[in-house]
Write a protein that holds these residues in place. Sequence first.
Motif, PDB file in Angstrom:
ATOM      1  N   THR A  98       0.824  -1.211   0.000  1.00 21.49           N
ATOM      2  CA  THR A  98       0.000   0.000   0.000  1.00 21.49           C
ATOM      3  C   THR A  98       0.858   1.261   0.000  1.00 21.49           C
ATOM      4  O   THR A  98       1.708   1.426   0.865  1.00 21.49           O
ATOM      5  CB  THR A  98      -0.921   0.024   1.234  1.00 21.49           C
ATOM      6  OG1 THR A  98      -1.711  -1.170   1.254  1.00 21.49           O
ATOM      7  CG2 THR A  98      -1.843   1.229   1.205  1.00 21.49           C
ATOM      8  N   PRO A  99       0.650   2.168  -0.965  1.00 21.81           N
ATOM      9  CA  PRO A  99       1.385   3.438  -0.940  1.00 21.81           C
ATOM     10  C   PRO A  99       0.916   4.307   0.214  1.00 21.81           C
ATOM     11  O   PRO A  99      -0.273   4.346   0.531  1.00 21.81           O
ATOM     12  CB  PRO A  99       1.044   4.068  -2.292  1.00 21.81           C
ATOM     13  CG  PRO A  99      -0.246   3.433  -2.704  1.00 21.81           C
ATOM     14  CD  PRO A  99      -0.240   2.053  -2.125  1.00 21.81           C
ATOM     15  N   ILE A 100       1.845   5.011   0.869  1.00 24.44           N
ATOM     16  CA  ILE A 100       1.486   5.897   1.974  1.00 24.44           C
ATOM     17  C   ILE A 100       0.746   7.123   1.457  1.00 24.44           C
ATOM     18  O   ILE A 100      -0.309   7.499   1.967  1.00 24.44           O
ATOM     19  CB  ILE A 100       2.736   6.332   2.763  1.00 24.44           C
ATOM     20  CG1 ILE A 100       3.465   5.115   3.326  1.00 24.44           C
ATOM     21  CG2 ILE A 100       2.350   7.273   3.905  1.00 24.44           C
ATOM     22  CD1 ILE A 100       2.687   4.324   4.319  1.00 24.44           C
ATOM     23  N   MET A 101       1.311   7.741   0.446  1.00 22.79           N
ATOM     24  CA  MET A 101       0.720   8.944  -0.134  1.00 22.79           C
ATOM     25  C   MET A 101       0.097   8.628  -1.485  1.00 22.79           C
ATOM     26  O   MET A 101       0.680   7.900  -2.287  1.00 22.79           O
ATOM     27  CB  MET A 101       1.785  10.034  -0.308  1.00 22.79           C
ATOM     28  CG  MET A 101       2.406  10.513   0.996  1.00 22.79           C
ATOM     29  SD  MET A 101       1.211  11.451   1.989  1.00 22.79           S
ATOM     30  CE  MET A 101       2.248  11.904   3.405  1.00 22.79           C
ATOM     31  N   GLN A 102      -1.093   9.166  -1.726  1.00 21.51           N
ATOM     32  CA  GLN A 102      -1.783   9.025  -3.001  1.00 21.51           C
ATOM     33  C   GLN A 102      -2.197  10.413  -3.469  1.00 21.51           C
ATOM     34  O   GLN A 102      -2.749  11.201  -2.700  1.00 21.51           O
ATOM     35  CB  GLN A 102      -3.022   8.137  -2.843  1.00 21.51           C
ATOM     36  CG  GLN A 102      -2.718   6.675  -2.595  1.00 21.51           C
ATOM     37  CD  GLN A 102      -2.576   5.900  -3.891  1.00 21.51           C
ATOM     38  OE1 GLN A 102      -3.028   6.338  -4.941  1.00 21.51           O
ATOM     39  NE2 GLN A 102      -1.930   4.751  -3.826  1.00 21.51           N
ATOM     40  N   LEU A 103      -1.934  10.705  -4.728  1.00 18.29           N
ATOM     41  CA  LEU A 103      -2.214  12.042  -5.241  1.00 18.29           C
ATOM     42  C   LEU A 103      -3.658  12.502  -5.034  1.00 18.29           C
ATOM     43  O   LEU A 103      -3.879  13.635  -4.588  1.00 18.29           O
ATOM     44  CB  LEU A 103      -1.820  12.120  -6.725  1.00 18.29           C
ATOM     45  CG  LEU A 103      -1.951  13.476  -7.411  1.00 18.29           C
ATOM     46  CD1 LEU A 103      -1.297  14.578  -6.597  1.00 18.29           C
ATOM     47  CD2 LEU A 103      -1.353  13.426  -8.805  1.00 18.29           C
ATOM     48  N   PRO A 104      -4.665  11.665  -5.290  1.00 13.21           N
ATOM     49  CA  PRO A 104      -6.035  12.140  -5.073  1.00 13.21           C
ATOM     50  C   PRO A 104      -6.319  12.510  -3.619  1.00 13.21           C
ATOM     51  O   PRO A 104      -7.024  13.488  -3.339  1.00 13.21           O
ATOM     52  CB  PRO A 104      -6.902  10.949  -5.504  1.00 13.21           C
ATOM     53  CG  PRO A 104      -6.031  10.163  -6.423  1.00 13.21           C
ATOM     54  CD  PRO A 104      -4.646  10.311  -5.882  1.00 13.21           C
ATOM     55  N   ALA A 105      -5.767  11.754  -2.674  1.00 15.93           N
ATOM     56  CA  ALA A 105      -6.052  11.992  -1.256  1.00 15.93           C
ATOM     57  C   ALA A 105      -5.058  12.950  -0.614  1.00 15.93           C
ATOM     58  O   ALA A 105      -5.371  13.583   0.391  1.00 15.93           O
ATOM     59  CB  ALA A 105      -6.046  10.666  -0.491  1.00 15.93           C
ATOM     60  N   ASP A 106      -3.869  13.069  -1.190  1.00 17.16           N
ATOM     61  CA  ASP A 106      -2.796  13.873  -0.575  1.00 17.16           C
ATOM     62  C   ASP A 106      -2.270  14.925  -1.541  1.00 17.16           C
ATOM     63  O   ASP A 106      -1.068  15.145  -1.654  1.00 17.16           O
ATOM     64  CB  ASP A 106      -1.658  12.951  -0.118  1.00 17.16           C
ATOM     65  CG  ASP A 106      -2.137  11.893   0.850  1.00 17.16           C
ATOM     66  OD1 ASP A 106      -2.522  12.258   1.969  1.00 17.16           O
ATOM     67  OD2 ASP A 106      -2.135  10.703   0.482  1.00 17.16           O
ATOM     68  N   TYR A 107      -3.178  15.572  -2.226  1.00 21.92           N
ATOM     69  CA  TYR A 107      -2.797  16.578  -3.224  1.00 21.92           C
ATOM     70  C   TYR A 107      -1.936  17.678  -2.620  1.00 21.92           C
ATOM     71  O   TYR A 107      -0.944  18.098  -3.226  1.00 21.92           O
ATOM     72  CB  TYR A 107      -4.057  17.184  -3.858  1.00 21.92           C
ATOM     73  CG  TYR A 107      -3.787  18.430  -4.660  1.00 21.92           C
ATOM     74  CD1 TYR A 107      -3.185  18.348  -5.921  1.00 21.92           C
ATOM     75  CD2 TYR A 107      -4.108  19.694  -4.157  1.00 21.92           C
ATOM     76  CE1 TYR A 107      -2.926  19.489  -6.661  1.00 21.92           C
ATOM     77  CE2 TYR A 107      -3.841  20.837  -4.892  1.00 21.92           C
ATOM     78  CZ  TYR A 107      -3.250  20.727  -6.136  1.00 21.92           C
ATOM     79  OH  TYR A 107      -2.979  21.870  -6.856  1.00 21.92           O
ATOM     80  N   GLU A 108      -2.275  18.154  -1.421  1.00 23.16           N
ATOM     81  CA  GLU A 108      -1.528  19.249  -0.809  1.00 23.16           C
ATOM     82  C   GLU A 108      -0.069  18.863  -0.563  1.00 23.16           C
ATOM     83  O   GLU A 108       0.841  19.677  -0.755  1.00 23.16           O
ATOM     84  CB  GLU A 108      -2.192  19.678   0.505  1.00 23.16           C
ATOM     85  CG  GLU A 108      -3.573  20.303   0.332  1.00 23.16           C
ATOM     86  CD  GLU A 108      -3.543  21.566  -0.514  1.00 23.16           C
ATOM     87  OE1 GLU A 108      -2.525  22.272  -0.460  1.00 23.16           O
ATOM     88  OE2 GLU A 108      -4.525  21.829  -1.227  1.00 23.16           O
ATOM     89  N   THR A 109       0.155  17.624  -0.140  1.00 26.59           N
ATOM     90  CA  THR A 109       1.526  17.161   0.086  1.00 26.59           C
ATOM     91  C   THR A 109       2.291  17.071  -1.229  1.00 26.59           C
ATOM     92  O   THR A 109       3.457  17.475  -1.318  1.00 26.59           O
ATOM     93  CB  THR A 109       1.533  15.800   0.786  1.00 26.59           C
ATOM     94  OG1 THR A 109       0.825  15.897   2.025  1.00 26.59           O
ATOM     95  CG2 THR A 109       2.950  15.330   1.072  1.00 26.59           C
ATOM     96  N   TYR A 110       1.650  16.535  -2.259  1.00 23.60           N
ATOM     97  CA  TYR A 110       2.279  16.461  -3.571  1.00 23.60           C
ATOM     98  C   TYR A 110       2.647  17.854  -4.082  1.00 23.60           C
ATOM     99  O   TYR A 110       3.735  18.064  -4.641  1.00 23.60           O
ATOM    100  CB  TYR A 110       1.343  15.782  -4.573  1.00 23.60           C
ATOM    101  CG  TYR A 110       1.481  14.278  -4.635  1.00 23.60           C
ATOM    102  CD1 TYR A 110       2.098  13.656  -5.711  1.00 23.60           C
ATOM    103  CD2 TYR A 110       0.992  13.476  -3.614  1.00 23.60           C
ATOM    104  CE1 TYR A 110       2.220  12.277  -5.785  1.00 23.60           C
ATOM    105  CE2 TYR A 110       1.113  12.094  -3.664  1.00 23.60           C
ATOM    106  CZ  TYR A 110       1.726  11.502  -4.749  1.00 23.60           C
ATOM    107  OH  TYR A 110       1.857  10.137  -4.804  1.00 23.60           O
TER     108      TYR A 110
END
Length: 367
Positions: A195-207
């Motif tokens: 499982t990836p920790i960060m996902q672009l749809p859910a973690d857009y601000e971090t990206y």
Amino acid sequence: MKTTRFEIIIALIISVLLCNSCKNDNGFTIDGQISNCSNCNIVLEKLSPMKIDTVASANSGFNGKFSITYNDSIRHLYRIRINNATPIHICAVNGESISLSADFNNITDYSISGTTDCEELKRLNVRMIESTQKVEELRSTVSQQFGIDKASLEKNNHIADSLYQSDKQFITDFIKKNHESPIIYFALHQYVSTTPIMQLPADYETYKYVLDEMKAHNPDLEETRYLESEVKRFELQQEQQNRQYVNLTEGSPAPDFSLPDENGEKICLADFKGKDITLCFWASWEKKSVTAIQKYLAENTDRQIILISLDTNREQWLQAIKFHKLGNATNLCDFKSWESITAKLYGIKTIPTFVEISEEGRIEKIQ
């Protein structure tokens, strides 16, 4: 002609600068010792988003010692591969000296020094290994308990969710601490188990934060350009989706749809005519949605629950259904994520989203 004191000072400064320049042109070095690995093939590979290039190599001596030098004027991410063992990741640039020691029989428990980036990558690696072991142990425990009771299931789910949130916070803090280094790109794409920790749809601000920092401090890296294209593509998709969203209101007819279930058979909303239905939009990579649907399932046993996943990977979706004990509900997915026609039909902008539908086929509540 007499040389002035000023001219002597200028000459010395130029000499020092030239020496430093020559030193930097000599590249960076990795000196190491791998015990239980005499005459092993040590390979240095440069990492980029789309490929891995072998750039240098050496054979360890009888005592496992080796030395590799490589010239790179731009700080890049690399990995050291020792035979078929798990690779060791580093980040380096000309002028740096890295010391590495490890036991080939336990390569992940290595020691590294010389640069802050390499030491931070070791810290990241240790955390991801520990978290993966905990998740695998939890999965093994759940899979071995047939007929697990509700209290135990909720406890295990709570542990899994806590681990996930803790790992996400660790990655977020790691990125902020090392915001000037390209290792934040590597941190953004870490996995625990599958499982990836960060996902672009859910973690857009971090990206977006990582992209801004990479553009500010590492603008020439291929990782920066690739991440920018990835973020811009997602932003464009979101704009297109927002134009296609349907604004459904309570009391309006629920749009019919057809989606494949776990066996690939097409299921329609019309198949459940005459029942109180709830559509639950979720994804295995969004742990908050997993927790929310588990709670909803426990509290609404009198309704027909249809779980519509925005997953893109079939195996990961099926594993999540089994791991989180969601098999009693109707599980559907077309593996198109936010591009799913059903998600657009119901105007889904965030997950989890619950759409309650009456026996007459009208929307009662959207939450």
